[in-house]
Design an enzyme around this catalytic site. Structure first.
Site, PDB file in Angstrom:
ATOM      1  N   SER A 176      55.756  45.370  92.965  1.00 58.94           N
ATOM      2  CA  SER A 176      56.627  44.156  92.793  1.00 58.94           C
ATOM      3  C   SER A 176      57.347  44.225  91.572  1.00 58.94           C
ATOM      4  O   SER A 176      56.740  45.021  90.599  1.00 58.94           O
ATOM      5  CB  SER A 176      55.663  42.884  92.579  1.00 58.94           C
ATOM      6  OG  SER A 176      56.488  41.795  92.205  1.00 58.94           O
ATOM      7  N   TYR A 189      48.825  38.479  89.162  1.00 60.71           N
ATOM      8  CA  TYR A 189      49.410  39.067  90.003  1.00 60.71           C
ATOM      9  C   TYR A 189      50.114  40.283  89.728  1.00 60.71           C
ATOM     10  O   TYR A 189      50.217  41.385  90.228  1.00 60.71           O
ATOM     11  CB  TYR A 189      50.290  38.002  90.987  1.00 60.71           C
ATOM     12  CG  TYR A 189      51.259  38.722  91.974  1.00 60.71           C
ATOM     13  CD1 TYR A 189      50.975  38.846  93.137  1.00 60.71           C
ATOM     14  CD2 TYR A 189      52.558  38.891  91.365  1.00 60.71           C
ATOM     15  CE1 TYR A 189      51.863  39.129  94.150  1.00 60.71           C
ATOM     16  CE2 TYR A 189      53.479  39.515  92.431  1.00 60.71           C
ATOM     17  CZ  TYR A 189      53.006  39.711  93.613  1.00 60.71           C
ATOM     18  OH  TYR A 189      54.189  40.107  94.654  1.00 60.71           O
TER      19      TYR A 189
END
Length: 287
Positions: A176, A189
């Site tokens: 990501s 995350y």
């Protein structure tokens, strides 16, 4: 070039539903022509029921691959992915379960081999996120669960798959942009995604001599069910103008990610391993 999406305030509950997306996401662009880049290959795609994973499954099928799709519990979305893959003339095998369990990950590889007759491409796409704006209030169990789902599953699956991969095969891990920009409300995350980047680099160095390539993709904001089910669940207004902070001024479509995975899985990327590709709308992250 994809047009700007009119994304408004909305929310879902995890794990999220592709069918409930408003506006609907685009899975494959009109006019995308397959060129047998993955002809005869078998791919295992986690989180393939919706979002980026579904787009990858459809693109792989159009390029000639059979696919096994792992999903948590979204049976309706998974069935639609299967329909779309089979509409491309390829086989699709669905596997339901929780990837945080090492035994289940091993069984996913075994089931793919038994059902589809081999394994050439592992796509570690499945992941989750939750919003937490204060580390002091982030529950220990949430931290552990985040790593179990996002990071540990990739280890379990790669470990099980490697015995069956050979020259010209590949592993593609979904990271990501958040591993590089570190948003303050996604500490856990972002930590998992940073770990995935480092895992990708080290694993590539370990297996590239066997002709197995390992790469990562680090998407920017992409319109998938994860967004309304996490950001929207925290505050529906957070989705107003989702993605407009990118230099392109918009969120990406899953249809813009699928071809990136095709490239990395194919011989077009034969001299690329240990790298991270950044389809993120133009944000420069120098990583």
């Amino acid at each position: 070039m994809a047009s700007k999406l009119d994304i408004h305030a909305q929310s879902q509950t995890l794990p999220g539903s592709e069918a409930a997306m408003d506006p609907p996401a685009e899975m494959i662009r009109a006019g995308y022509k397959g060129a047998d880049k993955l002809a005869g290959k078998v791919a295992l795609i986690t989180g393939g029921d919706s979002g980026i994973g579904r787009s990858v499954a459809i693109h792989f099928a159009r390029e000639g691959a059979d696919v096994a799709v792992v999903y948590l519990s979204e049976a309706e979305d998974a069935a639609e992915t299967k329909r779309l893959v089979e509409a491309e003339g390829r086989r699709c095998h669905l596997i339901e379960g929780d990837l945080s369990d090492a035994g289940f990950c091993r069984s996913c590889v075994d089931e793919t081999l038994d059902t589809l007759g081999g394994l050439n491409v592992l796509v570690n796409n499945a992941g989750t996120q939750w919003v937490s704006e204060d580390l002091a209030e982030l529950p220990d169990e949430q931290w552990r669960r985040m790593f179990d789902v996002n990071m540990h599953s990739q280890f379990y699956l790669a470990k099980a798959a490697l015995a069956h991969l050979g020259e010209g095969d590949s592993i593609i891990n979904n990271a990501s942009i958040n591993a590089y920009i570190g948003p303050d409300f996604l500490v856990d995350y972002s930590a998992t995604k940073g770990a995935i980047v480092s895992f990708t680099r080290s694993l590539s160095n370990q297996v590239v001599g066997r002709g197995i390539r390992v790469n990562a993709v680090a998407p920017g904001p992409v319109w998938t069910p994860l967004q309304p089910a996490t950001l929207g669940a925290h505050d529906p207004q957070w989705l107003e103008g989702f993605g407009e902070q990118t230099p392109m001024g918009r969120a990406g479509q899953p249809s813009e990610l699928g071809p990136v995975f095709v490239f990395l899985a194919s011989q077009d990327a034969s001299f690329i391993s240990g790298q991270t590709i950044h389809p993120n709308g133009g944000t420069v992250v120098n990583g």
